[in-house]
Design a protein around this motif. Structure first.
Motif, PDB file in Angstrom:
ATOM      1  N   ARG A  48     -14.337   4.899  -8.837  1.00 30.64           N
ATOM      2  CA  ARG A  48     -13.568   5.832  -9.676  1.00 30.64           C
ATOM      3  C   ARG A  48     -12.077   5.523  -9.629  1.00 30.64           C
ATOM      4  O   ARG A  48     -11.248   6.423  -9.729  1.00 30.64           O
ATOM      5  N   GLY A  49     -11.773   4.238  -9.462  1.00 36.65           N
ATOM      6  CA  GLY A  49     -10.376   3.832  -9.443  1.00 36.65           C
ATOM      7  C   GLY A  49      -9.985   3.137 -10.733  1.00 36.65           C
ATOM      8  O   GLY A  49     -10.769   3.079 -11.696  1.00 36.65           O
ATOM      9  N   GLN A  50      -8.781   2.604 -10.768  1.00 35.61           N
ATOM     10  CA  GLN A  50      -8.267   1.921 -11.948  1.00 35.61           C
ATOM     11  C   GLN A  50      -7.567   0.641 -11.532  1.00 35.61           C
ATOM     12  O   GLN A  50      -6.942   0.591 -10.461  1.00 35.61           O
ATOM     13  N   LEU A  51      -7.679  -0.377 -12.382  1.00 38.57           N
ATOM     14  CA  LEU A  51      -6.995  -1.645 -12.139  1.00 38.57           C
ATOM     15  C   LEU A  51      -6.139  -1.957 -13.356  1.00 38.57           C
ATOM     16  O   LEU A  51      -6.629  -1.932 -14.487  1.00 38.57           O
ATOM     17  N   THR A  52      -4.878  -2.234 -13.123  1.00 39.56           N
ATOM     18  CA  THR A  52      -3.950  -2.534 -14.225  1.00 39.56           C
ATOM     19  C   THR A  52      -3.128  -3.758 -13.875  1.00 39.56           C
ATOM     20  O   THR A  52      -2.928  -4.082 -12.690  1.00 39.56           O
ATOM     21  N   LEU A  53      -2.648  -4.433 -14.921  1.00 40.70           N
ATOM     22  CA  LEU A  53      -1.790  -5.602 -14.761  1.00 40.70           C
ATOM     23  C   LEU A  53      -0.397  -5.251 -15.239  1.00 40.70           C
ATOM     24  O   LEU A  53      -0.227  -4.522 -16.228  1.00 40.70           O
TER      25      LEU A  53
ATOM     26  N   LEU B 205       3.083 -11.878 -11.555  1.00 44.10           N
ATOM     27  CA  LEU B 205       2.125 -10.872 -12.000  1.00 44.10           C
ATOM     28  C   LEU B 205       1.845  -9.903 -10.855  1.00 44.10           C
ATOM     29  O   LEU B 205       1.707 -10.317  -9.706  1.00 44.10           O
ATOM     30  N   CYS B 206       1.793  -8.622 -11.187  1.00 43.44           N
ATOM     31  CA  CYS B 206       1.431  -7.601 -10.206  1.00 43.44           C
ATOM     32  C   CYS B 206       0.126  -6.944 -10.652  1.00 43.44           C
ATOM     33  O   CYS B 206       0.044  -6.415 -11.759  1.00 43.44           O
ATOM     34  N   VAL B 207      -0.880  -7.030  -9.781  1.00 45.11           N
ATOM     35  CA  VAL B 207      -2.161  -6.371 -10.033  1.00 45.11           C
ATOM     36  C   VAL B 207      -2.191  -5.097  -9.196  1.00 45.11           C
ATOM     37  O   VAL B 207      -2.070  -5.162  -7.966  1.00 45.11           O
ATOM     38  N   SER B 208      -2.313  -3.957  -9.878  1.00 45.72           N
ATOM     39  CA  SER B 208      -2.263  -2.671  -9.182  1.00 45.72           C
ATOM     40  C   SER B 208      -3.624  -1.990  -9.252  1.00 45.72           C
ATOM     41  O   SER B 208      -4.226  -1.888 -10.318  1.00 45.72           O
ATOM     42  N   ILE B 209      -4.116  -1.559  -8.102  1.00 44.71           N
ATOM     43  CA  ILE B 209      -5.402  -0.837  -8.019  1.00 44.71           C
ATOM     44  C   ILE B 209      -5.130   0.535  -7.438  1.00 44.71           C
ATOM     45  O   ILE B 209      -4.496   0.647  -6.380  1.00 44.71           O
ATOM     46  N   TRP B 210      -5.592   1.550  -8.163  1.00 41.66           N
ATOM     47  CA  TRP B 210      -5.510   2.916  -7.614  1.00 41.66           C
ATOM     48  C   TRP B 210      -6.909   3.328  -7.168  1.00 41.66           C
ATOM     49  O   TRP B 210      -7.873   3.245  -7.943  1.00 41.66           O
ATOM     50  N   LEU B 211      -7.019   3.750  -5.922  1.00 44.19           N
ATOM     51  CA  LEU B 211      -8.295   4.194  -5.370  1.00 44.19           C
ATOM     52  C   LEU B 211      -8.161   5.633  -4.911  1.00 44.19           C
ATOM     53  O   LEU B 211      -7.181   5.980  -4.228  1.00 44.19           O
ATOM     54  N   PRO B 212      -9.125   6.492  -5.275  1.00 42.62           N
ATOM     55  CA  PRO B 212      -9.062   7.872  -4.780  1.00 42.62           C
ATOM     56  C   PRO B 212      -9.387   7.910  -3.296  1.00 42.62           C
ATOM     57  O   PRO B 212     -10.199   7.120  -2.801  1.00 42.62           O
TER      58      PRO B 212
ATOM     59  N   ILE C 230       0.865  -1.187   0.000  1.00 41.96           N
ATOM     60  CA  ILE C 230       0.000   0.000   0.000  1.00 41.96           C
ATOM     61  C   ILE C 230       0.894   1.227   0.000  1.00 41.96           C
ATOM     62  O   ILE C 230       1.735   1.394   0.891  1.00 41.96           O
ATOM     63  N   THR C 231       0.724   2.087  -1.006  1.00 43.05           N
ATOM     64  CA  THR C 231       1.531   3.314  -1.106  1.00 43.05           C
ATOM     65  C   THR C 231       0.619   4.482  -1.456  1.00 43.05           C
ATOM     66  O   THR C 231      -0.311   4.341  -2.256  1.00 43.05           O
ATOM     67  N   PRO C 232       0.881   5.649  -0.866  1.00 38.54           N
ATOM     68  CA  PRO C 232       0.117   6.848  -1.273  1.00 38.54           C
ATOM     69  C   PRO C 232       0.534   7.295  -2.662  1.00 38.54           C
ATOM     70  O   PRO C 232       1.709   7.192  -3.040  1.00 38.54           O
ATOM     71  N   SER C 233      -0.408   7.795  -3.447  1.00 42.60           N
ATOM     72  CA  SER C 233      -0.134   8.246  -4.814  1.00 42.60           C
ATOM     73  C   SER C 233      -1.102   9.363  -5.161  1.00 42.60           C
ATOM     74  O   SER C 233      -2.291   9.123  -5.362  1.00 42.60           O
ATOM     75  N   GLY C 234      -0.565  10.578  -5.224  1.00 43.10           N
ATOM     76  CA  GLY C 234      -1.406  11.721  -5.564  1.00 43.10           C
ATOM     77  C   GLY C 234      -2.495  11.908  -4.531  1.00 43.10           C
ATOM     78  O   GLY C 234      -2.241  11.956  -3.324  1.00 43.10           O
ATOM     79  N   ASP C 235      -3.732  11.979  -5.026  1.00 44.98           N
ATOM     80  CA  ASP C 235      -4.861  12.138  -4.114  1.00 44.98           C
ATOM     81  C   ASP C 235      -5.542  10.805  -3.840  1.00 44.98           C
ATOM     82  O   ASP C 235      -6.727  10.752  -3.566  1.00 44.98           O
ATOM     83  N   GLY C 236      -4.766   9.715  -3.909  1.00 47.77           N
ATOM     84  CA  GLY C 236      -5.316   8.397  -3.637  1.00 47.77           C
ATOM     85  C   GLY C 236      -4.228   7.450  -3.164  1.00 47.77           C
ATOM     86  O   GLY C 236      -3.173   7.877  -2.684  1.00 47.77           O
ATOM     87  N   TYR C 237      -4.496   6.151  -3.338  1.00 50.73           N
ATOM     88  CA  TYR C 237      -3.557   5.133  -2.852  1.00 50.73           C
ATOM     89  C   TYR C 237      -3.463   4.005  -3.875  1.00 50.73           C
ATOM     90  O   TYR C 237      -4.450   3.639  -4.507  1.00 50.73           O
ATOM     91  N   HIS C 238      -2.235   3.471  -4.011  1.00 52.24           N
ATOM     92  CA  HIS C 238      -1.992   2.301  -4.848  1.00 52.24           C
ATOM     93  C   HIS C 238      -1.944   1.068  -3.952  1.00 52.24           C
ATOM     94  O   HIS C 238      -1.244   1.049  -2.939  1.00 52.24           O
ATOM     95  N   ILE C 239      -2.682   0.041  -4.383  1.00 53.17           N
ATOM     96  CA  ILE C 239      -2.621  -1.258  -3.714  1.00 53.17           C
ATOM     97  C   ILE C 239      -2.116  -2.253  -4.756  1.00 53.17           C
ATOM     98  O   ILE C 239      -2.772  -2.455  -5.781  1.00 53.17           O
ATOM     99  N   THR C 240      -0.974  -2.833  -4.511  1.00 51.61           N
ATOM    100  CA  THR C 240      -0.362  -3.735  -5.483  1.00 51.61           C
ATOM    101  C   THR C 240      -0.217  -5.127  -4.878  1.00 51.61           C
ATOM    102  O   THR C 240       0.337  -5.275  -3.779  1.00 51.61           O
TER     103      THR C 240
END
Length: 470
Positions: free
Chosen positions: A438-443, A453-460, A382-392
């Motif tokens: 309103r988040g994004q999921l990327t591989l 494989l790393c699945v990354s989710i960005w959540l505001p 879990i890392t902060p990113s901009g105005d949200g957080y990345h969960i990888t």
């Protein structure tokens, strides 16, 4: 080409074309009328000189008449100096510079020259009326008449360049405002069209932001009269589309719900039937388990697509993920896989739906456990990113080729590289839940270059009001 640009070009070109025609016509008419005015003044000047000659000829002989006319009509010598002077007033107050461009000629009834300020030295071919004559390299406009009572010939001449200069300056003075106004007119047309299309842009915004699970009619009160019918037709289409999607969602949910009960009963009967010989029914039980899992995922996907009962609130993101890891711990223990949580964000509050985020994380973790080898590590970061957080979530499995990653997020897609018993809905459900927030999921592949494989989710941290629908 956009309609705004097309209308701007069309209207501006039309106005430009009509204005140029009007300006050209105005220039021609003004120039012609001024030529007529100059000719009239030339004739009038000739008649004034005629009256002067008529008056003097009765009292003065020809020699004295010539001297009197020269003294009266001829410019002083100082006026001829400084021919190229640009000042309008001649040196010494001798007169106006255009005065040098007017000349007079008078002949006796025997065509003997009495006065010749034009210095043309011509007495042949005297014809009454207007004519053109070249003298000293200049074209002169002349008007000649013969006094019927005295027989004297009088001619008044005016230089062509003076007439052209005056007429063109006056004509251009009338046309120039139109030419200067053209760019301003084009700008006014552009602004007017932009303002005129503003109601259509207001209609565009809700359509652009409309989600499949939230289809609603457009507000036709903002629609211009010209497109009111189109907006009403679109609203009818949106209502029919919403009804069709609702029927489809309801059918899927009902079908999955109706399947779950008989499948559960089937599995219980199988367990009872295979008490004495469990090894003979293991394949059948696994197939039933897979069907039950598929039905449960379809029910979950149906609820997620419907977007109902998703009232977000502020929750501790780390606590949700810790609970998700605890939920899948029994699966990890079966394969001796160690789930690790690396929290760089700390105890942060995120506006989300806790049950959905828990479902998302359990789906990703279960997926990683299913396709990871035994005795490996699954890392959740879990890392902060901009105005949200990345969960990888990174596993140590075989990974997914770059060209197949987008397809792997589609529903009911199971790639050969991801062998297992899933139905191909886990990643699709996870991405849908991320989209609801309103988040994004990327591989992606692992950053350390190792297989996996790393699945990354960005959540505001604070979702907009639109995705906080209940």
């Amino acid at each position: 080409m956009s309609l705004t640009r097309k209308l701007t070009v069309l209207v501006t070109s039309t106005v430009l074309f009509i204005t140029l025609i009007a300006a050209g016509w105005g220039f021609y008419v003004t120039d012609h009328q001024l030529e007529e005015l100059f000719d009239a003044e030339l004739a009038q000047s000739t008649r004034i000189v005629q009256g002067l000659v008529d008056h003097l000829s009765t009292t003065q002989p020809a020699d004295q008449l010539s001297h009197t006319l020269s003294k009266t009509l001829k410019l002083p010598e100082s006026a001829y100096r400084g021919e190229e002077e640009e000042d309008e007033i001649l040196p010494g107050g001798a007169g106006h510079k255009y005065e040098r461009k007017i000349a007079f000629e008078v002949w006796s009834p025997d065509k003997e020259p009495i006065l010749d300020t034009l210095r043309a030295n011509d007495s042949h071919g005297l014809d009454p009326g207007f004519a053109w004559q070249e003298v000293a390299g200049y074209q002169w406009r002349t008007f000649t008449l013969r006094d019927p009572s005295t027989g004297y010939w009088i001619r008044t001449a005016q230089r062509e360049d003076v007439r052209d200069e005056l007429s063109q300056e006056i004509a251009m003075g009338n046309v120039l405002p139109f030419l200067v106004a053209l760019p301003l007119l084009a700008l006014a047309v552009l602004v007017s069209i932009q303002v005129g299309f503003q109601p259509l842009r207001k209609l565009e915004k809700p359509v652009r932001n409309m989600a499949p699970e939230s289809i609603h009619p457009l507000d036709d009160r903002q629609a211009p009269k010209e497109v009111a019918g189109l907006v009403q037709a679109v609203n009818g289409l949106l209502r029919r589309l919403n009804q069709a999607l609702e029927r489809e969602r309801r059918f899927s949910a009902d079908a999955a719900h109706e399947l779950r009960t008989p499948l559960t009963a089937l599995r219980l009967n199988l367990e009872k039937a295979c008490e004495d010989h469990p090894e003979q029914y293991q394949d059948l039980i696994r197939s039933v388990d897979r069907m039950v899992h598929l039905v449960e995922q379809m029910l979950l996907l149906s609820r997620v697509d419907a977007g109902t009962d998703f009232a977000p609130a502020y929750h501790n993101l780390s606590a949700i993920i810790e609970q998700s890891i605890a939920d899948v711990a029994p699966l990890a223990m079966k394969k001796n896989i160690e789930p690790v949580l690396e929290d760089d964000a700390g105890q942060v509050l995120v506006c989300c739906h806790s049950a959905l985020i828990n479902t998302l994380m359990r789906s990703l973790l279960a997926n990683a456990i299913q396709y990871s080898p035994e005795h490996t590590v699954i890392t959740t970061h879990i890392t902060p990113s901009g105005d949200g957080y990345h969960i990888t979530v990174c596993d140590q499995g075989t990974g997914i080729p770059t060209e197949e990653r987008e397809r792997a997020l589609s529903r009911f897609v199971r790639l050969d590289q991801r062998l297992g018993g899933g139905a191909g809905l886990g990643l699709a459900i996870a991405r849908r839940i991320a989209e609801l927030h309103r988040g994004q999921l990327t591989l992606a592949g692992r950053a350390d270059g190792q297989p996996g494989l790393c699945v990354s989710i960005w959540l505001p941290a604070r979702p907009s009001s639109q995705n906080s629908r209940s």
